[in-house]
Design an enzyme around this catalytic site. Structure first.
Site, PDB file in Angstrom:
ATOM      1  N   ARG A   1       0.821  -1.198   0.000  1.00 41.86           N
ATOM      2  CA  ARG A   1       0.000   0.000   0.000  1.00 41.86           C
ATOM      3  C   ARG A   1       0.860   1.255   0.000  1.00 41.86           C
ATOM      4  O   ARG A   1       2.038   1.214   0.382  1.00 41.86           O
ATOM      5  CB  ARG A   1      -0.947   0.019   1.209  1.00 41.86           C
ATOM      6  CG  ARG A   1      -0.240   0.215   2.555  1.00 41.86           C
ATOM      7  CD  ARG A   1      -1.198   0.094   3.725  1.00 41.86           C
ATOM      8  NE  ARG A   1      -2.272   1.077   3.643  1.00 41.86           N
ATOM      9  CZ  ARG A   1      -2.174   2.324   4.080  1.00 41.86           C
ATOM     10  NH1 ARG A   1      -1.034   2.764   4.587  1.00 41.86           N
ATOM     11  NH2 ARG A   1      -3.200   3.144   4.000  1.00 41.86           N
ATOM     12  N   LEU A   2       0.249   2.342  -0.437  1.00 41.40           N
ATOM     13  CA  LEU A   2       0.813   3.678  -0.289  1.00 41.40           C
ATOM     14  C   LEU A   2      -0.234   4.523   0.422  1.00 41.40           C
ATOM     15  O   LEU A   2      -1.436   4.390   0.152  1.00 41.40           O
ATOM     16  CB  LEU A   2       1.141   4.302  -1.660  1.00 41.40           C
ATOM     17  CG  LEU A   2       2.308   3.694  -2.441  1.00 41.40           C
ATOM     18  CD1 LEU A   2       2.438   4.365  -3.806  1.00 41.40           C
ATOM     19  CD2 LEU A   2       3.616   3.830  -1.669  1.00 41.40           C
ATOM     20  N   ASP A   3       0.213   5.401   1.309  1.00 43.78           N
ATOM     21  CA  ASP A   3      -0.719   6.254   2.041  1.00 43.78           C
ATOM     22  C   ASP A   3      -1.546   7.117   1.098  1.00 43.78           C
ATOM     23  O   ASP A   3      -1.152   7.393  -0.043  1.00 43.78           O
ATOM     24  CB  ASP A   3       0.044   7.164   3.008  1.00 43.78           C
ATOM     25  CG  ASP A   3       0.624   6.389   4.190  1.00 43.78           C
ATOM     26  OD1 ASP A   3       0.171   5.261   4.447  1.00 43.78           O
ATOM     27  OD2 ASP A   3       1.527   6.939   4.847  1.00 43.78           O
ATOM     28  N   TYR A   4      -2.672   7.581   1.604  1.00 39.39           N
ATOM     29  CA  TYR A   4      -3.593   8.440   0.856  1.00 39.39           C
ATOM     30  C   TYR A   4      -2.881   9.636   0.231  1.00 39.39           C
ATOM     31  O   TYR A   4      -3.110   9.981  -0.935  1.00 39.39           O
ATOM     32  CB  TYR A   4      -4.693   8.914   1.815  1.00 39.39           C
ATOM     33  CG  TYR A   4      -5.698   9.876   1.226  1.00 39.39           C
ATOM     34  CD1 TYR A   4      -6.644   9.446   0.294  1.00 39.39           C
ATOM     35  CD2 TYR A   4      -5.720  11.209   1.625  1.00 39.39           C
ATOM     36  CE1 TYR A   4      -7.577  10.317  -0.233  1.00 39.39           C
ATOM     37  CE2 TYR A   4      -6.654  12.093   1.103  1.00 39.39           C
ATOM     38  CZ  TYR A   4      -7.582  11.645   0.181  1.00 39.39           C
ATOM     39  OH  TYR A   4      -8.497  12.523  -0.343  1.00 39.39           O
TER      40      TYR A   4
END
Length: 241
Positions: free
Chosen positions: A101-104
């Site tokens: 994942r990558l942060d928002y």
């Protein structure tokens, strides 16, 4: 030949292997009409597997390199109806999902696939797949602070693995710096927490590379299929450990 249920689900593109385990434990999976909640369950090709009442079908694996823009959720859905990475793949028929994942508010390279085996390899800590980030941080890190990052800093009671650092730019008037950081761990907010630990909160963050892959030729929101040799190389680098 029988295989573990979560592996079969991952191969079918239902979810990653670890997410498939959560789905099994939640009682959402049936094998030949019977609910199964035991993770060690093995199934054969002839067995009928259903998730949420729908039969799964093994899909041909697909692989995409995506330039995730900022302010996009790294998920296949969002309870707040915010835009997710999957919204950029409306023309892709397979049930793909993000690798890690990558942060928002973080942009950069994100792999998308329906190959649960490769997803597991690329996100499991033991394979130590390197990811390189470029962070704009508050203040200008000293050599001692950069050395701390290279040795490892304590984040939430855990010492991070050694990182590679490179200061790309400094702005003394605005008191900011742009620092390149390469790590192989993938805990939530890892990069942000590492810089915070040495007194330099992140203002902006981008993932520039994942293993040997980079964003060359892509703009935010663009994606491209991985080439066959790239997929083979990803498998190769995760075979050595």
């Amino acid at each position: 030949m029988a295989e573990r249920l979560q592996k079969i689900m991952a191969k079918a593109g239902v979810a990653s292997r670890r997410k498939s385990e959560e789905i099994i434990l939640a009682g959402r999976v049936k094998v030949n009409g019977q609910v199964v909640t035991e993770l060690g369950t093995k199934v054969k090709v002839s067995d009928e597997v259903q998730v949420d009442g729908l039969p799964i079908n093994k899909e041909a694996p697909v692989y995409y390199l995506f330039y995730k823009p900022r302010r996009i959720i790294t998920s296949v859905s969002d309870e707040k109806s915010r835009k997710t990475v999957l919204d950029f793949f409306e023309d892709v028929e397979q049930r793909i999902y993000p690798v890690g994942r990558l942060d928002y508010d973080t942009s950069g390279l994100l792999l998308m696939t329906n190959d649960g085996d490769l997803d597991n390899r690329l996100t499991h800590p033991k394979y130590e797949v390197e990811k390189t980030y470029v962070a704009k941080v508050e203040g200008i890190p000293t050599n001692d602070e950069l050395k701390q990052l290279r040795i490892g800093v304590v984040v939430n009671g855990h010492k991070t693995s050694p990182a590679k650092t490179n200061v790309l730019e400094t702005d003394t008037s605005k008191k900011t710096a742009v620092v390149q950081l390469t790590i192989h761990e993938g805990k939530n907010h890892e990069v942000k927490n590492m810089f915070k630990a040495v007194g330099h909160p992140v203002k902006k963050l981008k993932r520039e590379s994942f293993a040997f892959l980079n964003l060359r030729g892509l703009q935010p929101g663009d994606y491209r299929p991985l080439k066959k040799f790239e997929v083979e190389k990803l498998y190769e680098i995760t075979e050595k450990r």
